[in-house]
Each structure stands twice: as C-alpha cells, then as structure tokens.
Scaffold this motif. Structure first.
Motif, PDB file in Angstrom:
ATOM      1  N   SER A 168      -4.319  -0.958  24.029  1.00 24.59           N
ATOM      2  CA  SER A 168      -3.501  -1.866  23.226  1.00 24.59           C
ATOM      3  C   SER A 168      -3.834  -3.325  23.506  1.00 24.59           C
ATOM      4  N   LEU A 169      -3.471  -4.158  22.555  1.00 24.64           N
ATOM      5  CA  LEU A 169      -3.682  -5.598  22.705  1.00 24.64           C
ATOM      6  C   LEU A 169      -2.905  -6.102  23.932  1.00 24.64           C
ATOM      7  N   GLY A 170      -1.717  -5.564  24.128  1.00 24.08           N
ATOM      8  CA  GLY A 170      -0.890  -5.960  25.269  1.00 24.08           C
ATOM      9  C   GLY A 170      -1.589  -5.702  26.591  1.00 24.08           C
ATOM     10  N   ALA A 171      -2.248  -4.559  26.699  1.00 18.97           N
ATOM     11  CA  ALA A 171      -2.956  -4.233  27.934  1.00 18.97           C
ATOM     12  C   ALA A 171      -4.081  -5.229  28.183  1.00 18.97           C
ATOM     13  N   TRP A 172      -4.731  -5.645  27.098  1.00 20.16           N
ATOM     14  CA  TRP A 172      -5.832  -6.601  27.244  1.00 20.16           C
ATOM     15  C   TRP A 172      -5.291  -7.952  27.729  1.00 20.16           C
ATOM     16  N   GLN A 173      -4.147  -8.352  27.173  1.00  9.76           N
ATOM     17  CA  GLN A 173      -3.569  -9.633  27.590  1.00  9.76           C
ATOM     18  C   GLN A 173      -3.192  -9.593  29.074  1.00  9.76           C
ATOM     19  N   VAL A 183       0.858  -1.183   0.000  1.00  5.67           N
ATOM     20  CA  VAL A 183       0.000   0.000   0.000  1.00  5.67           C
ATOM     21  C   VAL A 183       0.892   1.231   0.000  1.00  5.67           C
ATOM     22  N   ILE A 184       0.676   2.105  -0.975  1.00  6.59           N
ATOM     23  CA  ILE A 184       1.482   3.323  -1.078  1.00  6.59           C
ATOM     24  C   ILE A 184       0.633   4.529  -0.696  1.00  6.59           C
ATOM     25  N   SER A 185       1.176   5.373   0.174  1.00  6.44           N
ATOM     26  CA  SER A 185       0.500   6.632   0.466  1.00  6.44           C
ATOM     27  C   SER A 185       1.530   7.680   0.814  1.00  6.44           C
ATOM     28  N   GLY A 186       1.355   8.874   0.307  1.00  7.84           N
ATOM     29  CA  GLY A 186       2.244   9.966   0.674  1.00  7.84           C
ATOM     30  C   GLY A 186       1.689  10.754   1.838  1.00  7.84           C
ATOM     31  N   GLU A 187       0.433  10.465   2.185  1.00 11.32           N
ATOM     32  CA  GLU A 187      -0.253  11.279   3.191  1.00 11.32           C
ATOM     33  C   GLU A 187       0.198  10.928   4.603  1.00 11.32           C
ATOM     34  N   THR A 188       0.047   9.658   4.948  1.00 12.57           N
ATOM     35  CA  THR A 188       0.465   9.197   6.275  1.00 12.57           C
ATOM     36  C   THR A 188       1.026   7.793   6.116  1.00 12.57           C
ATOM     37  N   GLU A 189       1.793   7.363   7.110  1.00 12.74           N
ATOM     38  CA  GLU A 189       2.357   6.023   7.021  1.00 12.74           C
ATOM     39  C   GLU A 189       1.269   4.967   7.215  1.00 12.74           C
ATOM     40  N   HIS A 190       0.385   5.236   8.181  1.00 16.84           N
ATOM     41  CA  HIS A 190      -0.647   4.247   8.501  1.00 16.84           C
ATOM     42  C   HIS A 190      -2.039   4.734   8.131  1.00 16.84           C
ATOM     43  N   PHE A 191      -2.916   3.772   7.979  1.00 20.24           N
ATOM     44  CA  PHE A 191      -4.341   4.032   7.743  1.00 20.24           C
ATOM     45  C   PHE A 191      -4.924   4.740   8.953  1.00 20.24           C
ATOM     46  N   LYS A 249      -6.366   5.746  14.282  1.00 23.63           N
ATOM     47  CA  LYS A 249      -5.888   4.586  13.518  1.00 23.63           C
ATOM     48  C   LYS A 249      -6.664   3.343  13.934  1.00 23.63           C
ATOM     49  N   PRO A 250      -7.445   2.767  13.020  1.00 22.84           N
ATOM     50  CA  PRO A 250      -8.290   1.632  13.412  1.00 22.84           C
ATOM     51  C   PRO A 250      -7.512   0.355  13.739  1.00 22.84           C
ATOM     52  N   TYR A 251      -6.270   0.265  13.300  1.00 24.52           N
ATOM     53  CA  TYR A 251      -5.478  -0.925  13.609  1.00 24.52           C
ATOM     54  C   TYR A 251      -4.168  -0.492  14.247  1.00 24.52           C
ATOM     55  N   GLU A 252      -3.730  -1.247  15.223  1.00 20.19           N
ATOM     56  CA  GLU A 252      -2.448  -0.936  15.847  1.00 20.19           C
ATOM     57  C   GLU A 252      -1.338  -1.101  14.803  1.00 20.19           C
ATOM     58  N   ASP A 253      -0.229  -0.414  15.029  1.00 20.04           N
ATOM     59  CA  ASP A 253       0.821  -0.374  14.010  1.00 20.04           C
ATOM     60  C   ASP A 253       1.410  -1.753  13.693  1.00 20.04           C
ATOM     61  N   HIS A 254       1.354  -2.666  14.667  1.00 19.50           N
ATOM     62  CA  HIS A 254       1.938  -3.990  14.409  1.00 19.50           C
ATOM     63  C   HIS A 254       1.048  -4.860  13.513  1.00 19.50           C
ATOM     64  N   PHE A 255      -0.170  -4.408  13.301  1.00 21.64           N
ATOM     65  CA  PHE A 255      -1.141  -5.164  12.508  1.00 21.64           C
ATOM     66  C   PHE A 255      -0.637  -5.440  11.091  1.00 21.64           C
ATOM     67  N   TRP A 256       0.025  -4.441  10.501  1.00 26.09           N
ATOM     68  CA  TRP A 256       0.357  -4.519   9.076  1.00 26.09           C
ATOM     69  C   TRP A 256       1.435  -5.559   8.808  1.00 26.09           C
ATOM     70  N   ALA A 257       2.468  -5.539   9.632  1.00 24.77           N
ATOM     71  CA  ALA A 257       3.535  -6.530   9.445  1.00 24.77           C
ATOM     72  C   ALA A 257       2.980  -7.925   9.708  1.00 24.77           C
ATOM     73  N   ILE A 303     -17.854   4.519  10.926  1.00 25.79           N
ATOM     74  CA  ILE A 303     -16.828   5.197  10.133  1.00 25.79           C
ATOM     75  C   ILE A 303     -15.450   5.060  10.781  1.00 25.79           C
ATOM     76  N   SER A 304     -15.312   4.129  11.707  1.00 23.73           N
ATOM     77  CA  SER A 304     -14.009   3.837  12.327  1.00 23.73           C
ATOM     78  C   SER A 304     -13.340   5.055  12.945  1.00 23.73           C
ATOM     79  N   CYS A 305     -14.117   6.037  13.404  1.00 25.68           N
ATOM     80  CA  CYS A 305     -13.494   7.283  13.862  1.00 25.68           C
ATOM     81  C   CYS A 305     -12.677   7.083  15.123  1.00 25.68           C
ATOM     82  N   GLY A 306     -13.140   6.166  15.991  1.00 23.11           N
ATOM     83  CA  GLY A 306     -12.336   5.864  17.175  1.00 23.11           C
ATOM     84  C   GLY A 306     -12.812   6.523  18.456  1.00 23.11           C
TER      85      GLY A 306
END
Lengths: 465, 596
Positions: free
Chosen positions: B420-425, A53-61, A81-89, B524-527
């Motif tokens: 974080s997931l870690g906190a949940w664990q 996934v390529i984006s110039g805007e931000t590193e993560h979704f 960010k809906p997913y934690e940063d480790h999600f992608w790897a 909308i996943s706003c958080g």
C-alpha cells in the motif's frame, strides 16, 4: 524532487485542465475493464468532466487477464486490482455497481437493474465480451462455462472441487489458461482442438507443434482434429460427459468452452444503435448515435485498418481505444490509429511474443525464416517481404524481446539481414540467460549462403549508444 | 518418489522435535569445577560459593529453577561483596579527622588510614585515588563543605563496588549463560555427539531429501501454485505458528540465552574444531543461520532452475554466508585476531566504530589496521562505486547475510509484504530515521573514543549505543526482521529498518546505472510483479504506464521479472543519461502521443 509520488501528478494535471474547461459534462462509461477505465483515467487527466463508471461485474477495476492466477493461488483478487481502492475517489471517478438493463438514447437515460435511472451527456460503451457458444447441445448445463468474467471464476471455484476430469473445447489462449488452472489442482484435462495443432488458426505449424508438445509435457490430453458434438447431462442437470466429433464419449464433470469470445451487446439489441457482430463504430470510435461511443472488445470498426481485424479482443487495443477516445472527448476528434500489431501470452512455462503480422499461413509476398532451439522450447520466426526482404512480422517463444526495438524495425522497414546482425539489441532476457543470436545467425547464414556477422551486443549500453 | 519425499519430511520433523526436546534433556549441578571455569577471580568465587551454601552439588532437573536459583545466589553474593567493600560513615569521619582541622583535603593522609597490604585496604586506597584525586589540596570554605564533597565521592565509590568486585547486572546474561552451560550434565551432554548427528545432520538431510524431490518435480518454470491457498505461506495456522516460533527463538537468543545452553553444548565440538574454543550462543546461531541459507538456498535454486540469474544470485549468497560470514570469522578467532565479518558494512555493522572494537583493531597491529581500513573502504568507496555500476543489488541480494536469509529461508513469504501507499510512506520515514540514528550513535562513539569522555550533554554515549543495539539491532533486525517473515514478508528489516539499505538506496536512487526496464506496451496489469516484490514496491504501477523503475528500495532480486507472464520487466545496467527524467512510454498507439 526526493522520492516524488507520481500519483499526485495526475491530480495536478487534472487541476490545470480544470481551469481551461468551462463546460462540465457527465460522461458515463459502461464497463470497468481496461478500455473503460483507461478512458476514464485519461478523461480525468484532461478535463473536469463528471465521470461515472458502471459495472455489474465487480465494484473495482481488476485485471481480467489475471483471473487464472487467482484460481491457481498465485494471487488473491485484491492483488489483481491495479489501483488501490482510494484511487477512484481521489481522482473523482464515480463507481456504480449495477447492470444496465436498457438505454434510451434519445432521452439519454440509462435504466439500471433494480429500478434506478441515470442521465448522461456522453456515453461510452465498453461492455467487453462473452464466451462463444455455437449452439451445442448441453451448452447451458451446470459445469459448462467459459472464462472471461469474475463470475466465471467464481463458477470454476464452485465446480472444481467436484470435478475429477475436465474437457476443454477450443484451442486458443483462454483454453490453455483454463488447462493450466485445472492442472494446478491436479484435475486431468482433455483438450479438444479442431485444427491439427494448437491454436492452428493463428500459429504457423512449427509454433503450434512446439506448444502442442509442451502441453503434452504438462500431461494435457490433447485431441487434435477433434470437435465437440454434444454435452451429456446427468440427472441433476450437470455435465457428465462430452461426445466428440469422432464419436468418443469422454466422461467429465466440467466443460470449458473457450472457442473465442464475441461482443457482449445483448442488452442493446432493440435500442436502436447500429449493431453487427459488435457495436459499429467509425474511425473516431463513434457509434451511429451522437454522443455515444464504443471501445474495446464490443466495438466493431466499419472502416478497415490494414492488417487489423474489425473486432480486436485484446487488452492492448482496448487500452489504446480508451486513450484515443479520451482525447476525442476532451481535446479534439482523433482517429483510432494503432501502430504495428503486437501481442503476447504465456503457455504454461513458455512465453510468447509477436510483433507485426504473422499469419498461420504465409502470405503470397512473404518469405519466412524459422529457427528452433535444440531443446524444442525456444523458437524465433521472422517473416519478410519476398522482394524487398523487409520485415513483416515475427513470432518468438521462450526468449523475451524488446518491443521498442521490433517496433522501430517495423517502422523503419529493416531488412532481415540487418535484423539478424543486430538481433542482440532486441534481446530482453534477464542477465546471465543463454543467448541464441549466434546459433540463429549460423543457421541463417547456412540456409541463405550468407556470411553475416553479429554487429552488436545485448543490453542498454549497446542499444542506447 | 512421493514416499521417499515424505520420508524426508518426516525425518526433518522428527529431527526438529528432537531439537526442541533437547532443550530439556540436561540436569544442572553447581560444582567446584563449573564455578572455577566461570569465575576466574578466586575471591569472587568464594563469595559465590558462600552465597550458594547448601546448594552446591544440588541436582536441578529444571533449567528454569536452576537459573532462578543462580540469580538468587548472584544477588546474595553481590550483597556480601557490597558489605565487605563498602565505606561507611565512620570511615569518612576518620579520614576527615586525619585532615584535622580540615578545610583542605590531602589524599595522602586519607590513604594512610588504610593498610595497603590487605585486599580491602588496597581496594579502598585505589578507590580514593580514583574518586577523590580531584579534591587534593583544595581548600573549602568550611569543614562541612569538605565533608559533603567527600560523602558524595564515597557514595560513588560504593556504587561502583559491584561493577569492580562483584557480579554486575549488565553481565548477568552472559554470566548465567556460562554458569548454566558449565553446570550441565546428564543424558544430553553425555551423548552430545549422537544428538548433534541426529538433529543437525539428520534434519539437514531429511530437509534436503524433501526439498530436492519436491523442487525437481515437473517442468522448469514459475511455481507459485497454491501460495495464497496454503496456510503455510498465507498466514494460516502453520504460518502463524512458524512466526511465533521464530519470534520466541529470537527473544530467547537475545535476552535469555541461558535457556539455550543445551543447543550450544551440541555444537561445542564444531566450535573446537573451527576456532579451538567453546561455542557461544552466537556460534550456535551462526550454524543455524548458515544451514538455513544452504538448505533453503537449494530449494531456491530448484524452484527457479529455469532462471540463470536466480541460480547465480542464490549461489552467491550461499557462498558469502558460508565463507565470509561463517568460516573466515572462525579462522580469525583461531588466529587470535579481532572478530570481523569482512562483508558486513557499516552502518549495518553498527558497532564497527565503538571504542572496544577500535581498540581491538589497534591491539592486533598491522593486520588490525588493515581490517579497520577495509571496513572504512567498503563504506566510503565500495558502496558508492558498486552501487553506481550494479545498483544496490550487488549487496542486498547477492552478498548480505540478512538478504541471504531473506532470499532463501524467506522466499516462501515474499508475497506477504505490504504494497500500500501507506506502507511506502512509513518506510521512507522509518528507514532514513534509522540511518540518522546509526550515524549519530557512531559519531558519539567516535567522540568517546577520541576524547575518552563517555558523556555528551549529560547523556551517556554508551547508553545511546545500548539503546540502538536493543531497539534496532535486536528487536528490529532480529525479532521483527526475521521473526515476522511468515507474517509480514521476508524483508521487513531490509525495507523499514536497515540503515545500510537506506544508504545504498540513496546512491541507487540518484547515482546508479541500474534500473528495471519496462517493455513497451506489453503489460497486462496482472499484478504478479507487485505481489511477489518482497520490498513492497508496486512494480505494476510503473510497468503499466511504461515507466522504467528507479526506486531506492529495490534490492534487485529479479523475481518481478521472473514471475512476469509477458516479459515486461528486465533488470539492467545502462547509461545514466535520462535514467531519471525519461518520460513513460506505452508503445503501440500511433494516434495519441502519451505523456502518462
């Protein structure tokens, strides 16, 4: 299983597909918004392809719709960010922070800014939108901007501290978000709206007026039937005032341009791909070039769908296109066929949901029923077919409704009488909230000389019976 | 309006400053009168007086020097008492020679060595009966062996002297607290009513004035502006300072209460009015706790005045705090009944089944049995039944005192919880480990109650209970649980440590009608939901994939639903069928059937 971690499910699923899959392709997605990311996630679930996934805007979704909350201090960027940063790897989705300069579709090469190249087997264009600018004089001055990208947010942060007054041009969803953002910092807002009510090209009169009143309650200086003429610059090249179509000069240090967005496709202009306002795609989301697809805001459909516009710049449609395309790429060619239209928004304190199609004006075959609460902050509109009395669409403000129920009613072509009788089934307000179904029924009975009765109760017990 | 509002804030800050400075507005003097109030035993008192020779009536201006001096005197008095009652080698010789030619121990002969009419003699006779009774009539291989056994017994007798006759260490906290309190004099104790009014009434009214005018401003709706830009709510200087203050307060309250006597003196009149007795540090704590819930409860109601669920829920925790947690226990004390917070449920009420409390219930007769029965009923029937119908929220965010404080005083900090997931664990291991600890500790207490034995496998059951009390109840629930509000969010204890929450959570996870329903495809996943979840649940994870939320930790505060800008989340009770197995659904896409 005790407290199962659902996140592992995706990995297990991916592994199962891995075995079935013999050929591995490199799929490159340009854009890490909801469309591109949904496609990436679903391709990963269904295949073992290499995904970048390529984006110039931000590193993560991140959630674009949450930009306003960062500005207002409800959240920080990390929260969006809906997913934690480790999600992608973990899910083997490679992220590349760069802007794409141009594309050689014949050699399947992407040229990135900074000199890097990247090869792809299949390419997904999910580049999103940019704010509309209609050639106003002064539209590129400092302190003049739209609100779409993370960079737009940074720009607002930059100019807000030196803004005593702001003007927003264009009465739509982003405009009202911007007004709310600036209000949260006690910056007075003048809101120029071309129509005679807020969001007049989408909302019927009553709803538009309801929101107009609410904006004024929040001290937004709403100027209806007013357009932007030009933006006037100070010596440093920053906006210092706007001139309106009524000849009034309004001093301001910030101008929000929120008269809609258009596909962000400038870098594709001479690349050979077919473009109109957006990137043209067929019903399979395929572009004019093999192995290249376009989804989300930037895609323009050549095959019309009933009640749907050719370009849909909404979170939900972006997501659905991503889901559909993933299936096409991994399993079988699949039509993009969204179900009944739905959308939602929030205007300061008032939430809005819509299911089915409700235009600003009634269609020829339509009738409408409109109810508004005495406090002037909640309302419900149900549009139905004149002849069959079946539901065509609804708008609701200030009362939460169940998507599932309205979707079912639309599919089953329920008549308005049935809907009024079973309205509590659709109520999704929190417990203890005031219920209006009785009031709505009384008005409906009065207007139409009927003697309907409420036949159900709010809540899951009545619904899932 | 702003002016009046700021006036309220200034008034509150002044009251608070006065509250802090009140700690140093007494002097201390050891007197005949204060001693007789604290030490009822005349002989003990005499010892203390002699050890305090030259310091009686001495005026101390500093509480720290006074407490240090009293501790010195206590140790000295203990030494004197030890010398007075100690049995020495020579006495063992005499006892052994009375058993002449001694391979068999005869207790009567041993006792006869002492004069029963002297206090010391009487004490030693009793001690020999208690500690050497088991040697009676036993024949040993040699006189040497008998001597060894007797010497060991005498060592035990000597070790127990301070506990029986002196000022034992385990009671130091309480002893010094009482002594300091009774020895207080000077400006504050003499004007305590004035201080009480200025600090408690003034502070409350000032805070309410500010909160009312601040909270009632603007239209009703979500008010989260600037939360992450303000140091108060986002670990800035004021936030950290608030945390430090709360942590210090809990440390002093639990471990050094004798430095808080001035505050306790202030609330003495209220204590007299409610239960007829003097206030303790726990009474003071009860008042502060209740005030915090009431004042910040008003803030909560105003902040969420558009949401009837939040209004009812906050009203409920305010009601249960003032009645069940505060007034009713005071009435029980006034009626000389065992102290009980009738809504506190084991294992949160971790010492409900300790021998002391069981004996207190039994001593109170029928009504005592009824109270004990109520406690058991709540745990065994109340919890499963209520959680089945309503989820654990009926307790955690509607009734519980810890929850009550978290939902009112702690509301400004809810966004600081770790998602974080870690906190949940960590949470899953920790909270269930505490539950196991609580159950084991209680089991041992019941064993001790029924068998009378304080030892299991060589370990003291009381030591385990003390460890639980110190680690879990004081440090975890108090110092960390509340002290860390401004640093780690308002539910640290409830999430990572509360054994009752773990128990309620197990029922909620597997046998309940409660869930948070998600609304089709509108997310909308706003958080916002995840950010404002005080339990650190990543609500958005579920919402964006259209999955109903069934989590053991959810306390049902309803804030995720309130802050959702798209009406995606709703707390609901419904049929249990398919509650756990239902597949996630995102409505809207007819072309792809999704099984997320």
């Amino acid at each position: 299983m005790f407290c199962k971690d659902t996140r592992y499910k995706e990995r297990i699923l991916a592994n199962t597909y891995m075995k079935a899959q013999n050929t591995q392709k490199h799929i490159v997605i340009i854009g890490n918004g909801i469309s591109g990311i949904t496609a990436a996630r679903h391709i990963r679930k269904q295949s073992n392809h290499r995904i970048t996934v390529i984006s110039g805007e931000t590193e993560h979704f991140f959630s674009r719709t949450a930009l306003m909350y960062i500005f207002m201090g409800h959240m920080q960027y990390a929260h969006t960010k809906p997913y934690e940063d480790h999600f992608w790897a973990k899910n083997r989705i490679e992220l590349k922070k760069a802007w794409v300069k141009n594309i050689d579709f014949t050699k399947k090469i992407l040229y990135l800014e900074g000199g890097e190249n990247m090869l792809y087997d299949q390419l997904i264009l999910a580049t999103g939108s940019k704010p509309n600018k209609f050639g106003w004089k002064g539209q590129d001055l400092a302190g003049v901007q739209g609100l779409y990208s993370y960079q737009d947010l940074e720009s607002m942060e930059k100019y807000a501290p030196t803004t005593q007054k702001a003007v927003i041009v264009g009465g739509g969803l982003i405009g009202v978000e911007m007004a709310e953002m600036l209000s949260s910092r006690n910056i007075p807002v003048v809101f120029l709206v071309r129509e005679d009510r807020f969001w007049g090209n989408v909302l019927p009169r009553e709803e538009g007026e309801l929101i107009s009143r609410h904006l004024q309650e929040h001290h937004i200086d709403l100027r209806l039937n007013t357009e932007l003429k030009e933006i006037i610059s100070d010596e440093q090249g920053r906006a210092k005032a706007v001139m309106t179509s009524r000849g009034e000069e309004i001093p301001c240090q910030f101008v929000g341009l929120t008269a809609g967005v258009s596909p962000f496709i400038d870098f594709l202009k001479d690349s050979g791909i077919e473009i109109n306002r957006g990137i043209l795609v067929n019903e399979y989301l395929e572009t004019s070039i093999p192995d290249v697809y376009a989804i989300g805001d930037c895609a323009e459909r050549t095959t019309a769908l009933e009640d749907r516009r050719a370009i849909e710049q909404v979170w939900y449609t972006g997501r659905m296109m991503g889901e559909t395309l993933a299936k096409t790429i991994c399993q079988q060619r699949t039509h993009y066929s969204p179900g009944h239209w739905f959308n939602s928004a929030k205007f300061f304190d008032i939430e809005y949901q819509t299911y089915g199609v409700v235009g600003a004006e009634l269609a020829e075959n339509e009738q409408t029923f409109y109810w508004e609460a005495k406090n002037g902050k909640c309302c419900l509109r149900i549009n139905y077919d004149k002849n069959t009395e079946t539901l065509t669409g609804m708008n609701v403000f200030g009362i939460r409704q169940r998507h599932e129920v309205w979707n079912k009613w639309l599919k089953a072509q329920k008549t308005i009488d049935e809907i009024i009788e079973y309205l509590p089934n659709a109520n999704f307000d929190p417990e203890f909230s005031k219920q209006y179904e009785g009031e709505i029924l009384v008005q409906y009975n009065q207007e139409r000389g009927k003697k309907l009765k409420i036949k159900t109760k709010k809540g899951l017990f009545a619904l899932l019976k | 309006m702003r002016l009046i509002q700021n006036f309220g804030l200034v008034f509150f800050i002044l009251s608070f400053a006065l509250f802090i400075s009140a700690l140093s507005l007494s002097h201390f003097q050891l007197s005949e009168q204060s001693l007789s109030k604290v030490i009822s035993d005349e002989e003990k008192r005499q010892f203390f007086k002699e050890a305090a020779y030259g310091l009686m009536e001495k005026k101390y201006n500093s509480q720290f020097t006074f407490v240090a001096a009293m501790e010195q005197i206590r140790l000295q008095a203990n030494q004197d008492i030890q010398v007075r009652y100690e049995m020495i080698e020579e006495e063992i010789n005499i006892i052994l020679s009375s058993n002449n030619p001694g391979k068999t121990y005869q207790i009567n002969k041993a006792i006869s060595t002492y004069a029963a009419d002297s206090p010391i003699g009487a004490y030693k006779i009793q001690a020999l009966k208690d500690y050497t009774g088991w040697l009676e009539g036993r024949e040993f291989a040699s006189a040497e062996e008998l001597r060894n056994h007797l010497t060991a017994a005498v060592q035990h007798i000597n070790q127990a002297i301070i506990e029986k006759k002196g000022f034992p260490d385990y009671d130091t906290k309480n002893f010094l607290f009482q002594l300091t309190k009774q020895s207080s004099g000077g400006f504050l104790p003499e004007n305590s009513t004035l201080f009480l009014l200025l600090i408690f009434l003034g502070g409350t009214l000032g805070a309410l004035l500010y909160i009312y005018l601040q909270g009632n401003r603007g239209t009703a709706g979500i008010k989260n502006d600037r939360i992450f830009q303000s140091g108060i709510t986002h670990r800035g200087a004021i936030g950290i300072a608030t945390g430090m203050f709360l942590i210090a307060f809990y440390v002093v309250l639990y471990f050094y209460p004798y430095y808080l006597t001035n505050w306790v003196i202030l609330v003495d009149p209220i204590s007299y009015a409610l239960n007829g007795g003097e206030a303790s540090q726990w009474f003071l704590y009860g008042i502060l706790y209740t005030l915090a819930i009431l004042v910040m409860g008003v803030r909560m109601v105003l902040k969420y005045r558009h949401s009837p669920y939040q209004i009812w829920r906050t009203g409920s925790v305010m009601f249960f705090q003032i009645s069940f947690a505060f007034i009713i226990p005071q009435m029980l004390i006034a009626l000389h009944l065992p102290y009980m917070d009738l809504k506190n449920i084991w294992p949160l009420d971790y010492d409900l089944f300790t021998p002391e409390r069981l004996r207190a219930f039994i001593a109170a007769g029928n009504i005592g049995y009824l109270m004990l029965f109520w406690g058991i009923l709540l745990t065994l029937v109340g919890v499963p039944l209520m959680v089945y119908f309503f989820g654990k929220r009926w307790y955690c965010s509607w009734v519980c005192g810890c929850g009550g404080l978290a939902e009112t005083l702690g509301d400004p900090y809810r966004q600081l919880s770790d998602k974080s997931l870690g906190a949940w664990q960590l949470e899953r291991y920790l909270v269930h480990a505490v539950l196991v600890f609580a159950v084991a500790m209680t089991g041992l207490m019941l064993y001790t109650f029924f068998t009378g034995s304080g030892q299991v496998l060589g370990i003291s059951t009381y030591a385990i209970k003390e460890t639980y009390g110190f680690l879990i109840s004081s440090i975890f629930a108090g110092v960390v649980g509340t002290g860390f509000y401004p640093l780690m969010g308002n539910r640290v204890w409830c999430r990572f440590g509360c054994p009752l929450a773990a128990y309620l959570g197990l029922v909620q996870r597997f046998q309940s009608r409660f869930r948070i329903t998600t609304n089709g495809g509108q997310c909308i996943s706003c958080g916002n939901c995840s950010t404002y979840c005080e339990m650190g649940i990543d609500v958005r994870w579920y919402a964006q994939r259209g999955q109903d939320i069934v989590r053991s930790s959810c306390v049902g505060c309803g804030i995720c639903s309130a802050v959702c800008p798209r009406g995606v989340l709703n707390l609901e009770n419904g049929p249990t069928k398919d509650r756990l197995s239902s597949d996630p659904i995102l409505i809207g896409n007819d072309g792809v059937s999704l099984n997320e």
